[in-house]
Each structure stands twice: as C-alpha cells, then as structure tokens.
Design a protein around this motif. Structure first.
Motif, PDB file in Angstrom:
ATOM      1  N   GLY A  74      12.279 -31.675-107.903  1.00 30.75           N
ATOM      2  CA  GLY A  74      13.007 -32.871-107.486  1.00 30.75           C
ATOM      3  C   GLY A  74      13.785 -32.651-106.202  1.00 30.75           C
ATOM      4  O   GLY A  74      13.785 -33.499-105.300  1.00 30.75           O
ATOM      5  N   LEU A  78      13.141 -34.592-102.708  1.00 26.53           N
ATOM      6  CA  LEU A  78      14.247 -35.304-102.083  1.00 26.53           C
ATOM      7  C   LEU A  78      14.473 -34.802-100.656  1.00 26.53           C
ATOM      8  O   LEU A  78      14.623 -35.595 -99.722  1.00 26.53           O
ATOM      9  N   ALA A  81      11.776 -36.039 -98.231  1.00 27.66           N
ATOM     10  CA  ALA A  81      11.890 -37.454 -97.852  1.00 27.66           C
ATOM     11  C   ALA A  81      12.638 -37.639 -96.531  1.00 27.66           C
ATOM     12  O   ALA A  81      12.392 -38.603 -95.808  1.00 27.66           O
ATOM     13  N   TYR A 155       8.118 -39.412-101.429  1.00 29.48           N
ATOM     14  CA  TYR A 155       8.869 -38.244-101.867  1.00 29.48           C
ATOM     15  C   TYR A 155      10.181 -38.649-102.527  1.00 29.48           C
ATOM     16  O   TYR A 155      10.588 -38.047-103.523  1.00 29.48           O
ATOM     17  N   LEU A 156      10.811 -39.672-102.001  1.00 27.83           N
ATOM     18  CA  LEU A 156      12.001 -40.209-102.640  1.00 27.83           C
ATOM     19  C   LEU A 156      11.630 -40.775-104.014  1.00 27.83           C
ATOM     20  O   LEU A 156      12.314 -40.512-105.010  1.00 27.83           O
ATOM     21  N   ALA A 159      10.985 -37.937-106.368  1.00 30.95           N
ATOM     22  CA  ALA A 159      12.232 -37.342-106.855  1.00 30.95           C
ATOM     23  C   ALA A 159      12.815 -38.174-107.994  1.00 30.95           C
ATOM     24  O   ALA A 159      13.307 -37.627-108.989  1.00 30.95           O
ATOM     25  N   VAL A 160      12.736 -39.493-107.871  1.00 31.05           N
ATOM     26  CA  VAL A 160      13.223 -40.380-108.937  1.00 31.05           C
ATOM     27  C   VAL A 160      12.387 -40.180-110.203  1.00 31.05           C
ATOM     28  O   VAL A 160      12.931 -40.105-111.313  1.00 31.05           O
TER      29      VAL A 160
END
Length: 183
Positions: A74, A78, A81, A155-156, A159-160
């Motif tokens: 993650g 993050l 991103a 990528y964001l 990560a979520v």
C-alpha cells in the motif's frame, strides 16, 4: 483470505498494466526503460521470496509478515501515485516489490495452513482462480483509471484497495481459528 489475495493482486495487476504508460508520461521512459524496470522488479521479487520471506516469517510469524507485506504494498502504491522523479520511483518500487514478495508468498502459505487437509487443493485452486480473475479485472480498472482520472489514479486506487484488503484480513484473522478455512 481468498478475498485478500484477490484484492492485492487486482491492485498489483493494475500497476503492471499501466506502469509503461505512467513511466512514459511522468518520467519520459521509452520501451527499453520500462522493460528494464520490470526486469529488475521481477528479480527483486524473486530475491525477496527466496531470501527474505523465511527470515521474516521466522521472526514475526505468518500473519504479521502478511500484514507487513500488505502495508508495504500500500505504501509503495501510494508513493508511486505521486512520483515525478527517479529517486521517488526507486523508493516507491522498492516498497511495492518487497511488499508484494512478502504478501504473495505468505498468502499461499497462510491459506494452505488454515485449510483442512482434505480441502487444501480445493482452497489453493480457488486462490489461483481468484488470482486469474484479478489479473483480468486489475488491468481493466487500472487502464480506465489511468485514462479517465490521470496517471497516478491506478496506484492511488490500488492503495485504497490494499487498505480495504487489510481490513478484511484483520477481520479474517480475528474470527478464524488457524485450522479452519475462511468461507
């Protein structure tokens, strides 16, 4: 645990499918640069799986290793991103690679260890099926996010997804005995 494996692989597959475009747009990569990055990532994951996983599992246990791997995946996603330079890229990819190596290897072991002997093959087969589906869905979602939301969006979003996977993992670990297969 199968949902955890699925979500993690969706996020990683979105990365794999969009990274060449991301590198081109954000860092001016050509085909050779992207290929070199993927070659290094592949070698690094092998090194983590061969040299790091056993020691980490021996020190902190399977569940903590898997949790650590997910957190590091993650963090890598993050960081990726927002990458706009080589140094940032190296750090984000190092985190992503180490985390993925820890998470994927430990996931299979944890799943097999919790499965009843008579169902172990069935459970591992279900994990492989979920992985195949994730390798279809991840690139579709990643490509859509890249095109419609911007280069860092896959990528964001990944990560979520990994944060959601961590919540599912915590719930599964908290409610399942070590000898039972989560349904």
């Amino acid at each position: 645990f199968i949902a955890v494996a699925f979500g993690t692989l969706v996020a990683f597959s979105a990365f794999e499918a969009t990274f060449a475009l991301f590198g081109q747009r954000r860092l001016g990569f050509g085909l050779g640069s992207s290929a070199a990055v993927f070659a290094v990532i592949g070698l690094a994951i092998v090194a983590v799986q061969a040299g790091l996983v056993h020691g980490v599992v021996g020190r902190v246990g399977e569940e903590a290793t898997l949790r650590l791997g997910l957190v590091v995946v993650g963090a890598g996603l993050l960081g990726l991103a927002f990458v706009r330079s080589w140094p940032g890229l190296v750090g984000a990819l190092l985190a992503l690679t180490v985390g993925e190596g820890l998470a994927q290897t430990t996931m299979s072991s944890a799943l097999a260890g919790r499965a009843d002997r008579a169902r172990r093959g069935e459970v591992l087969g279900a994990q492989q099926s979920a992985g195949g589906l994730a390798r279809v869905i991840g690139p579709l979602l990643g490509g859509f996010a890249f095109e419609h939301l911007g280069p860092g969006a896959p990528y964001l979003g990944g990560a979520v997804v990994v944060v959601a996977v961590l919540v599912v993992f915590q719930a599964a670990v908290g409610t399942q005995p070590k000898t039972a297969v989560p349904e």
